[in-house]
Design an enzyme around this catalytic site. Structure first.
Site, PDB file in Angstrom:
ATOM      1  N   SER A   1      64.610  62.631  37.392  1.00 32.79           N
ATOM      2  CA  SER A   1      63.411  63.473  37.414  1.00 32.79           C
ATOM      3  C   SER A   1      63.696  64.803  38.097  1.00 32.79           C
ATOM      4  O   SER A   1      64.545  65.563  37.667  1.00 32.79           O
ATOM      5  CB  SER A   1      62.257  62.724  38.082  1.00 32.79           C
ATOM      6  OG  SER A   1      61.049  63.425  37.939  1.00 32.79           O
TER       7      SER A   1
ATOM      8  N   ASP B   1      58.765  69.692  34.875  1.00 27.01           N
ATOM      9  CA  ASP B   1      59.943  69.357  35.680  1.00 27.01           C
ATOM     10  C   ASP B   1      61.081  68.930  34.746  1.00 27.01           C
ATOM     11  O   ASP B   1      60.900  68.852  33.527  1.00 27.01           O
ATOM     12  CB  ASP B   1      59.604  68.310  36.736  1.00 27.01           C
ATOM     13  CG  ASP B   1      59.324  66.931  36.179  1.00 27.01           C
ATOM     14  OD1 ASP B   1      59.006  66.834  34.983  1.00 27.01           O
ATOM     15  OD2 ASP B   1      59.408  65.950  36.939  1.00 27.01           O
TER      16      ASP B   1
ATOM     17  N   ASP C   1      62.561  66.307  33.640  1.00 23.07           N
ATOM     18  CA  ASP C   1      62.395  65.255  32.625  1.00 23.07           C
ATOM     19  C   ASP C   1      61.025  65.332  31.959  1.00 23.07           C
ATOM     20  O   ASP C   1      60.632  64.433  31.209  1.00 23.07           O
ATOM     21  CB  ASP C   1      62.638  63.867  33.210  1.00 23.07           C
ATOM     22  CG  ASP C   1      61.596  63.445  34.224  1.00 23.07           C
ATOM     23  OD1 ASP C   1      61.114  64.308  34.984  1.00 23.07           O
ATOM     24  OD2 ASP C   1      61.248  62.247  34.274  1.00 23.07           O
TER      25      ASP C   1
ATOM     26  N   ASP D   1      57.908  65.023  32.755  1.00 21.84           N
ATOM     27  CA  ASP D   1      56.776  64.108  32.935  1.00 21.84           C
ATOM     28  C   ASP D   1      55.747  64.661  33.929  1.00 21.84           C
ATOM     29  O   ASP D   1      54.700  64.052  34.127  1.00 21.84           O
ATOM     30  CB  ASP D   1      57.230  62.707  33.344  1.00 21.84           C
ATOM     31  CG  ASP D   1      57.874  62.629  34.718  1.00 21.84           C
ATOM     32  OD1 ASP D   1      58.216  63.689  35.290  1.00 21.84           O
ATOM     33  OD2 ASP D   1      58.062  61.507  35.225  1.00 21.84           O
ATOM     34  N   ARG D   2      56.045  65.807  34.521  1.00 21.25           N
ATOM     35  CA  ARG D   2      55.097  66.407  35.453  1.00 21.25           C
ATOM     36  C   ARG D   2      54.892  67.877  35.094  1.00 21.25           C
ATOM     37  O   ARG D   2      55.724  68.490  34.423  1.00 21.25           O
ATOM     38  CB  ARG D   2      55.594  66.273  36.900  1.00 21.25           C
ATOM     39  CG  ARG D   2      55.843  64.820  37.291  1.00 21.25           C
ATOM     40  CD  ARG D   2      56.007  64.644  38.782  1.00 21.25           C
ATOM     41  NE  ARG D   2      56.987  65.557  39.317  1.00 21.25           N
ATOM     42  CZ  ARG D   2      56.984  65.999  40.581  1.00 21.25           C
ATOM     43  NH1 ARG D   2      56.028  65.626  41.404  1.00 21.25           N
ATOM     44  NH2 ARG D   2      57.913  66.813  41.004  1.00 21.25           N
TER      45      ARG D   2
ATOM     46  N   GLU E   1      48.190  61.386  39.640  1.00 26.39           N
ATOM     47  CA  GLU E   1      48.647  61.306  41.024  1.00 26.39           C
ATOM     48  C   GLU E   1      48.833  62.728  41.529  1.00 26.39           C
ATOM     49  O   GLU E   1      49.152  63.632  40.741  1.00 26.39           O
ATOM     50  CB  GLU E   1      49.939  60.501  41.149  1.00 26.39           C
ATOM     51  CG  GLU E   1      51.123  61.053  40.384  1.00 26.39           C
ATOM     52  CD  GLU E   1      52.358  60.178  40.489  1.00 26.39           C
ATOM     53  OE1 GLU E   1      52.290  59.098  41.105  1.00 26.39           O
ATOM     54  OE2 GLU E   1      53.408  60.581  39.946  1.00 26.39           O
TER      55      GLU E   1
ATOM     56  N   LYS F   1      52.721  59.267  33.343  1.00 33.12           N
ATOM     57  CA  LYS F   1      52.460  60.700  33.441  1.00 33.12           C
ATOM     58  C   LYS F   1      53.250  61.433  32.364  1.00 33.12           C
ATOM     59  O   LYS F   1      54.332  61.011  31.980  1.00 33.12           O
ATOM     60  CB  LYS F   1      52.786  61.219  34.843  1.00 33.12           C
ATOM     61  CG  LYS F   1      54.171  60.928  35.356  1.00 33.12           C
ATOM     62  CD  LYS F   1      54.286  61.395  36.802  1.00 33.12           C
ATOM     63  CE  LYS F   1      55.656  61.110  37.399  1.00 33.12           C
ATOM     64  NZ  LYS F   1      55.827  59.685  37.769  1.00 33.12           N
TER      65      LYS F   1
END
Length: 549
Positions: free
Chosen positions: A102, A259, A261, A263-264, A361, A375
């Site tokens: 990540s 980010d 990978d 996912d955020r 989150e 996410k």
């Protein structure tokens, strides 16, 4: 190794040994494992010195299973992390792994493990897999044969199919396609040297937008993350420098940062005074929650029951969704920190006929809709773009809409930060002192000048606010987490990180709508945080290192 294999961890064990243990456990759990298969995805990390790239680890992972006659859906190209849980559900696979660290430092790599339900694994699966790994420390024959990936008839590439149906599914949460095609807003996107560029471009196309403008220096994968001090967009303006300067050059108001990978998602918006506002995860959640509920109301059938609607957040995240839910009539639930808990709970709700609109989150992780039970920075990026385009037609910015949300549902002012601590005994001592504060087995009744109303210790399962003194959230003995509810309305949590040597703090002032003095609330929050650090964490005494980028 960290407390569970579903969290990101340094790969001190070879991929083949890890997968041997996982194979052993999956074979035990699924009689049809060899029919259903296994999904493998990977990001763009790589170590030149050790030839240890995510792609190579993915091939080794696949080789273990192929040698045992298990079909493997191995993506032929790097993908965003959310593609793996999405593929697990779509292909009805038994499980899947994403090889990624990540937003961790470039030296790291790790596994995220997903169960058949498309959510990250939770207990008991994590502990049972670890046991099986410990029983399989010698590599099996064929475990190192990377060539199996190219020669086995059991290797399948799901990239084209999954990418196509993911983008189709994304349209389910697109509510203003015609408006998107006409908007004059420009968007800058940075993928932080990771996997996100191609997929965010496709997502914008699915929503009818013109492509976002990429940051050229950060568009292509670079395992060294050479233009940022750390590859974590959550760190704010200091790591978004190239994006913000490009936005100013292109007269773009909104910057989107996925980010490595993907996912955020981090979001920044240029304000009327020319300064940039980088939204916190909690602020973005307020916007997403408002938008997803508004869109549900505007587009749902008349028979749709608001009492069947849910939103979720981790317990260290803002309570803003709770405030919206109380006023609008839908349900709000909290989970333990980590999207593995959210994903599992959302699947339970869906299986029971409930409708889940949004979950988050605070560490900029968002789930819009339920196509992916994790996410997803790709979907979040295009949803925030549609929201910004819609608000533009109302002469509103994202920041202005955020203020309207707080004025309607009550200001929720939060701050999150951390201290680094590389000594596990020190971390344990900090938390044990809080459990034995004035005398053995006693929690603090105040913090400096601020009285404490309730204490919840998820590590031990204690909660002073409950009649039976037991925490409603399940006890989590392998991590430290204590929450203090103060008499002035502040809620603060101290916890350890699951993936990094950190003690994190989360603090929030939750005000009623009639309490509109934002400056006063911010001052109160800052004073409580200062007291918390001075009296409970004691950085100088404990050798804690203040956060810095």
């Amino acid at each position: 190794m960290h407390q569970s294999v579903c969290t990101i961890m340094n790969l001190n064990l070879h991929a083949s040994v890890l997968l041997q243990g996982m194979y052993k456990y999956l074979e035990r759990c699924f009689s049809d494992f060899r029919q259903r298969g296994f999904v493998v995805g990977y990001d763009t990390r790589g170590q030149v010195t050790s030839s240890c790239s995510s792609k190579r680890l993915a091939k080794l992972t696949a080789a273990v299973l192929l040698a045992k006659g298990v079909p493997v859906y191995l993506f032929s190209k790097y993908v965003p992390t959310p593609f793996v849980p999405y593929a697990v559900r779509q292909l009805k696979a038994a499980a899947g792994v994403m090889i990624t660290a990540s937003h961790n430092r470039k030296e790291d790599n790790g596994y995220k493990v997903y169960w058949e339900n498309g959510a990250q694994i939770t207990s008991p699966h994590d502990k049972e897999i670890l046991k099986c790994i410990e029983e399989c420390v010698e590599p099996w024959n064929g475990s190192w044969n990377e060539n199996l990936v190219d020669t086995s008839p059991l290797t399948r590439d799901p990239l084209e199919e999954i990418s196509k149906i993911y983008m189709e599914d994304l349209k389910k949460i697109c509510y203003h396609r015609e408006l998107n095609t006409k908007t004059n807003l420009k968007f800058i996107h940075t993928s932080f040297h990771g996997v996100g560029h191609d997929y965010v471009q496709l997502a914008f196309k699915a929503f009818g937008f013109k492509p976002p403008i990429p940051v050229p220096e950060q568009k292509d994968p670079d395992p060294d993350f050479s233009t940022v001090k750390c590859p974590n967009p959550e760190e704010g303006e200091c790591v978004l420098e190239l994006s913000l300067r490009l936005a100013e050059k292109e007269s773009a108001r909104v910057v989107l940062a996925t980010d490595p990978d993907a996912d955020r998602l981090a979001v920044a918006e240029r304000q009327e005074n020319g300064r940039w506002k980088v939204f916190t995860g909690n602020e973005l959640a307020a916007l997403f929650g408002w938008w997803m509920f508004r869109s549900w109301k505007a587009n749902g059938s008349r028979e749709a029951d608001v009492k069947n609607v849910y939103m979720l957040a981790t317990t260290v995240s803002s309570k803003i969704l709770k405030a919206i839910a109380l006023k609008e009539g839908f349900h709000f639930e909290e989970t333990l920190p980590g999207f593995k808990w959210i994903g599992s709970r959302v699947k339970d709700l869906l299986d029971n006929g409930k409708e889940v609109l949004f979950a988050f989150e605070e560490s900029i992780g968002f789930m819009c809709g339920t196509s992916v039970l994790d996410k997803d920075g790709v979907s979040a990026a295009v949803v925030i773009a549609e929201m910004a385009s819609y608000l533009e037609t109302k002469n509103l910015t994202l920041a202005q809409q955020l203020t309207e949300i707080y004025e309607m549902y009550g200001y929720h002012i939060s701050k999150t930060s951390y201290f680094l601590c590389y000594e596990p005994p020190t971390i344990k001592r900090v938390f044990e002192k809080l459990r034995n504060f004035d005398f053995p087995k006693s929690y603090p009744k105040s913090c400096g000048a601020y009285g404490i109303l309730h204490v919840r210790d998820v590590t031990t399962g204690y909660d002073s606010s409950q009649l039976n003194k037991k925490s409603v959230l399940p006890a989590s003995k392998n991590s430290q987490m204590i929450t203090f509810t103060f008499q002035n309305g502040c809620v603060a949590t101290l916890r350890t990180s699951g993936t990094e040597p950190k003690i994190k703090y989360y603090a929030e002032m939750c005000a009623r709508p009639e309490q509109s003095d934002k400056t006063f609330l911010e001052e109160q929050l800052q004073k409580v945080i200062e007291a918390l650090i001075e009296n409970f964490l004691e950085p100088s005494k404990n050798g804690l290192i203040w956060r810095s980028v």
